[in-house]
Enzyme design. Structure first.
Site, short mmCIF file in Angstrom:
data_model
loop_
_atom_site.label_atom_id
_atom_site.label_comp_id
_atom_site.label_asym_id
_atom_site.label_seq_id
_atom_site.Cartn_x
_atom_site.Cartn_y
_atom_site.Cartn_z
N THR A 154 0.83 -1.21 0.00
CA THR A 154 0.00 0.00 0.00
C THR A 154 0.87 1.27 0.00
O THR A 154 1.91 1.32 0.65
CB THR A 154 -0.89 -0.01 1.26
N GLY A 193 2.94 -3.09 8.35
CA GLY A 193 3.26 -3.41 9.75
C GLY A 193 4.74 -3.71 9.91
O GLY A 193 5.31 -4.46 9.11
N GLU A 445 -5.87 -6.20 3.61
CA GLU A 445 -6.08 -7.24 2.60
C GLU A 445 -7.41 -7.09 1.87
O GLU A 445 -8.02 -8.07 1.46
CB GLU A 445 -5.95 -8.63 3.22
C1 LIG Z 1 -4.02 -2.05 10.59
C2 LIG Z 1 -3.63 -2.06 9.16
C3 LIG Z 1 -2.51 -2.80 8.76
C4 LIG Z 1 -2.09 -2.79 7.45
N1 LIG Z 1 -0.96 -3.48 7.08
C5 LIG Z 1 -0.50 -3.40 5.80
C6 LIG Z 1 0.72 -4.05 5.42
O1 LIG Z 1 1.38 -4.72 6.22
N2 LIG Z 1 1.16 -3.88 4.13
C7 LIG Z 1 0.48 -3.15 3.23
O2 LIG Z 1 0.94 -3.04 2.09
N3 LIG Z 1 -0.70 -2.54 3.56
C8 LIG Z 1 -1.19 -2.65 4.82
N4 LIG Z 1 -2.38 -2.02 5.16
C9 LIG Z 1 -3.08 -1.24 4.17
C10 LIG Z 1 -4.36 -1.92 3.68
O3 LIG Z 1 -4.06 -3.06 2.94
C11 LIG Z 1 -5.16 -0.88 2.90
O4 LIG Z 1 -5.56 0.11 3.83
C12 LIG Z 1 -6.37 -1.49 2.22
O5 LIG Z 1 -5.96 -2.29 1.14
C13 LIG Z 1 -7.35 -0.41 1.71
O6 LIG Z 1 -6.70 0.53 0.92
P1 LIG Z 1 -6.81 2.09 1.22
O7 LIG Z 1 -6.52 2.30 2.66
O8 LIG Z 1 -5.94 2.80 0.26
O9 LIG Z 1 -8.31 2.45 0.98
P2 LIG Z 1 -8.92 2.96 -0.40
O10 LIG Z 1 -8.56 1.99 -1.47
O11 LIG Z 1 -8.59 4.38 -0.63
O12 LIG Z 1 -10.45 2.83 -0.06
C14 LIG Z 1 -11.22 3.87 0.54
C15 LIG Z 1 -12.68 3.52 0.38
O13 LIG Z 1 -13.02 3.42 -1.00
C16 LIG Z 1 -13.61 2.18 -1.30
N5 LIG Z 1 -13.17 1.65 -2.59
C17 LIG Z 1 -11.91 1.64 -3.08
N6 LIG Z 1 -11.89 1.03 -4.28
C18 LIG Z 1 -13.14 0.64 -4.55
C19 LIG Z 1 -13.75 -0.08 -5.62
N7 LIG Z 1 -13.05 -0.53 -6.65
N8 LIG Z 1 -15.08 -0.31 -5.55
C20 LIG Z 1 -15.81 0.12 -4.50
N9 LIG Z 1 -15.28 0.79 -3.45
C21 LIG Z 1 -13.97 1.04 -3.47
C22 LIG Z 1 -13.08 1.25 -0.19
O14 LIG Z 1 -13.88 0.14 0.02
C23 LIG Z 1 -13.04 2.17 1.00
O15 LIG Z 1 -14.30 2.26 1.60
C24 LIG Z 1 -2.82 -2.04 6.48
C25 LIG Z 1 -3.96 -1.32 6.88
C26 LIG Z 1 -4.37 -1.33 8.19
C27 LIG Z 1 -5.59 -0.55 8.59
#
Ligand SMILES: Cc1cc2nc3c(=O)[nH]c(=O)nc-3n(C[C@H](O)[C@H](O)[C@H](O)COP(=O)(O)OP(=O)(O)OC[C@H]3O[C@@H](n4cnc5c(N)ncnc54)[C@H](O)[C@@H]3O)c2cc1C
Length: 751
Positions: A154, A193, A445
């Site tokens: 991410t 993480g 994920e």
């Molecule tokens: C505690 C925690 C640990 C994590 N650990 C890791 C890690 O170790 N490595 C890593 O790489 N990442 C990690 N992440 C990141 C995590 O994988 C992402 O936060 C997650 O994939 C969502 O991406 P985003 O935050 O960019 O949300 P966004 O993609 O910006 O989404 C925001 C909103 O838009 C909606 N949305 C987005 N795309 C679509 C679509 N195509 N259709 C409909 N709705 C949509 C989503 O559902 C959400 O409601 C972690 C996150 C958290 C909270």
């Protein structure tokens, strides 16, 4: 001092009632927790492993969690780092192998650690995305914790849309290295993480640029810190992203790369390789890494479903025990009769509203545990046979189940908190910690909004004849279009929906709803109706010519989410019924073998090994282990009914679609749910006991196994740092200025 108050000092005595109430609950239940535990954890061998892991943690004060509620972010990170290092060194000293250490980390440590991503994501990547030479080099280093690896996918600007990630890896043949670069702030890796302060390395996902051509995302193992002093390497900027809702013990981090050189051999080349002169080649072969890679993802998802069930059980253990101990309010006196003596207050567990909130969740915790175990068996079968035909269905299903589990468990844990009233809001209840950590599952994920359409699209495409199927993207969809592939009976409803064959429910009495066949039919009717609706919408969009399938999918995202959830609930129900039927079969066999003695007559001991070849692991059970008998099976059956009927009640509009259920039948379902709530309530304390969560692991004043809730609450309150002095420093610094200001200054101690 406050803790010298005699009332507080004799608190132990006052808690006798709580202890007595839990004892009564246990004495009147027909469930033997130790027998039910063997069922919950999938056999005696698995249960013993779990108990060994718990004993390892609980016997060592370094792993204590008592200080947790009073630590700030930095101290929590320090403590969790201390615990991991102590654990790894102790296992090393005792010769405990890596897989067993993982059991301890995952089951018993009760801490989200900076190395969770190292063990759960980075090591599987090193295992499945690498060549044999790469595996030989990196895996021992990672498994022995000689390096700590984050998984950096991410970015600040992109998460769900993986295709838009911006970190670039440009291959330079002259130096046989990649130049890793973050072109702008938004391309900073953000969230991984362990990345902020712990990791020495990261698996970094970056776009591969080769001779000016973008080859898409690839994984690289990148060194971030100097192994001698842990300073960031030149060109690498690292840090922690700050306090979060939960995960306070983890350094979720950011990372920017400024033209960092990475050796060619550090691209993970299990799926594609680059020759020294920059020639790119995708790898193929019968045992290709891709198959294993997707299989490994199933393992992770199965773990998420199982862990969801266990997390819910943990919150329920607190809420149910506390609801049995907590008295509040009076039973209404019969009209015309006024009670002479002061009546005893009711246990809150006796309120139908409390039961309605908690008992269906108890059923869910079992359904998730059973289904997670089923998925794990499928994964093992897949690994054995590497049968690619199994993958499309299981992959699609695992996406839907991950989304549904995250939602149900997050909400369920919060329901448990609310059912504990004000005390549930205290950190001392243990529930806020469970909620704030677990709710992240809904995000990492993949969110439900992104995952659910993957399953919905798979179902939709199945329902269309090959010639009708619109072209679309997506792995599951593509493979589905190329049927034949293995498809389980979970999709039996698809042709019926496609043929618009709709039935009406024939149940005429509430008890008729307790027939598993009726319940499956109801869940199939519901998902069929949603499928047909989705098809009609998509077909209308495609006829209208406004964009293709992808555009229609986006427009109908809400409906697709419902379709995915409905299918997953059907699958959960089927697995639950199958598991209970298996236990019924075993108990019946044992009864017959013992010449009519029922399972209770021989202490519920049955020989599980031979009964069902599909149940891997169970044959490992030792002869004579305590397993479920007729009484427990009856309770399991009721839990399964409650899972089915409470789900129908909750989503009744969907079950009434295409007139499957009438309004009269809907009322029968609701009445039956209330009755089942009462039935399960009688077993509830023993059922949560069966999850074998020790007081130490629960870390909850409300969920104590001995019911001595109030003393424990006081004990926790007295540990509040605000209670360390009778007069707070806040008085000296602030309140005094107000209370003793100018002409208001008190001359006397009292008014
Ligand atoms: C505690 C925690 C640990 C994590 N650990 C890791 C890690 O170790 N490595 C890593 O790489 N990442 C990690 N992440 C990141 C995590 O994988 C992402 O936060 C997650 O994939 C969502 O991406 P985003 O935050 O960019 O949300 P966004 O993609 O910006 O989404 C925001 C909103 O838009 C909606 N949305 C987005 N795309 C679509 C679509 N195509 N259709 C409909 N709705 C949509 C989503 O559902 C959400 O409601 C972690 C996150 C958290 C909270």
């Amino acid at each position: 001092m406050v803790n010298e108050n005699p009332l507080i000092l004799k608190r132990g005595l006052e808690d006798e009632e709580g202890a007595m109430l839990l004892q009564k609950e246990r004495a009147t239940s027909s469930v033997r927790p130790e027998a039910m535990a063997t069922f919950i954890f999938g056999g005696q061998e698995a249960l013993s492993r779990r108990l060994r892991a718990l004993a390892f943690i609980e016997s060592d004060p370094v792993f204590d969690t008592k200080d947790r509620n009073y630590l700030d972010q930095k101290s929590r990170y320090m403590r969790s780092s201390e615990k991991v290092v102590h654990l790894v060194l102790k296992c090393r000293r005792l010769g405990i192998p890596f897989t067993q250490m993982l059991d301890i980390l995952n089951v018993a440590l009760d801490e989200i650690t900076p190395t969770d991503v190292h063990t759960k994501m980075a090591i599987p990547s090193l295992m499945h995305q690498t060549t044999p030479e790469q595996r030989a080099k990196w895996l021992p280093l990672a498994e022995n914790f000689r390096i700590i690896c984050a998984y950096a996918q991410t970015e600040l600007g992109h998460g769900s849309n993986v295709r838009a990630l911006e970190t670039i890896a440009t291959y330079e043949p002259s130096s046989q290295s990649f130049i890793l670069h973050s072109p702008r702030l938004e391309s900073a890796k953000w969230w991984p993480g362990g990345l902020g302060k712990s990791a020495t390395h990261a698996i970094v996902l970056a776009r591969l640029l080769l001779g000016g051509k973008d080859r898409g995302l690839h994984s690289f193992i990148v060194q971030l810190r100097d192994l001698r002093d842990h300073t960031p390497l030149p060109g690498v900027t690292l840090g922690d992203i700050g306090p979060k809702l939960g995960f306070m013990s983890v350094d979720n981090g950011f990372c920017l790369f400024d033209h960092v050189r990475v050796p060619r051999e550090h691209m993970l080349m299990g799926l594609a390789e680059i020759s020294p002169d920059g020639h790119y080649r995708k790898r193929k072969g019968a045992n290709g890494g891709e198959k294993i890679l997707y299989g490994a993802m199933l393992d992770v998802r199965a773990g998420l479903v199982e862990r969801g069930g266990a997390t819910l059980a943990r919150a329920l253990t607190v809420a149910i025990r506390y609801s049995a101990v907590r008295r509040q309010g009076y039973a209404p006196s019969p009209p015309g009769k006024l009670s002479q003596s002061a009546p005893l207050e009711l246990q809150v567990l006796d309120y139908p509203t409390q039961q309605h909130a908690l008992m269906p969740l108890l059923a869910w915790s079992f359904a998730l545990q059973i289904t997670g175990q089923f998925m794990r068996r499928r994964y093992k079968a897949y690994l054995r046979e590497l049968d690619l035909s199994l993958l499309p269905e299981v992959h699609a299903l695992s996406s839907g189940l991950k989304a549904l589990t995250g939602e149900v468990v997050s909400q369920g844990v919060d329901v448990c908190r609310r059912m504990c009233g004000g005390h549930g809001y205290l950190l001392a209840s243990g529930l806020p910690e469970v909620f704030s950590n677990y709710t992240a599952v809904q995000t990492f994920e993949g969110t439900a909004q992104v995952l659910e359409p993957q399953l919905a699209r798979f179902i939709l495409r199945l329902s269309m004849a090959p010639t009708e199927r619109p072209k679309g993207s997506g792995r599951g969809a593509a493979t589905a279009a190329k049927a034949p592939f293995a498809l389980s009976s979970d999709f039996d409803y698809v042709p019926l929906a496609a043929g618009k064959t709709f039935v009406r429910c024939r149940a005429a009495t509430p008890v008729a709803f307790l027939d598993p066949a009726f319940q499956i039919e109801a869940y199939e009717a519901r998902v069929s109706a949603l499928l047909l609706l989705a098809r009609e919408e998509v077909e209308a969009d495609l006829r209208g010519g406004e964009g293709g399938l992808a555009a229609s999918m986006m427009k109908n995202g809400v409906l697709f989410g419902r379709l995915s959830r409905a299918h997953c609930q059907l699958v959960l129900l089927r697995r639950f019924h199958e598991a209970v039927a298996r236990e019924e079969g075993r108990v019946t066999m044992t009864t017959a073998r013992n010449g009519g003695l029922d399972g209770e007559g021989n202490g519920g001991r049955i020989d599980r090994g031979a009964a069902d070849g599909s149940e891997e692991g169970e044959s490992e059970d030792r002869e004579g282990s305590v397993t479920v008998g007729p009484a427990e099976v009856r309770v399991l059956r009721n839990l399964c009914h409650l899972f089915a009927l409470s789900g129908m009640e909750r989503d009744m509009a969907e079950f009434r679609a295409r007139d499957y259920l009438s309004s009269g039948q809907a009322e029968m379902v609701s009445r039956e749910v209330l009755r089942l709530n009462r039935t399960v309530r009688a077993e509830a304390v023993s059922l949560v006991d069966a999850w074998l969560l020790s007081d130490k692991l629960l870390g909850s004043a409300l969920g104590r196994a001995d019911g001595r809730v109030y003393g424990a609450l006081f004990e926790e309150a007295l540990r509040s740092p605000l209670n360390d002095k009778e007069v707070s420093k806040a008085y000296t610094l602030h309140w005094r200025r107000l209370l003793m200001a100018g002409d208001c200054a008190w001359g006397n101690a009292r008014l």
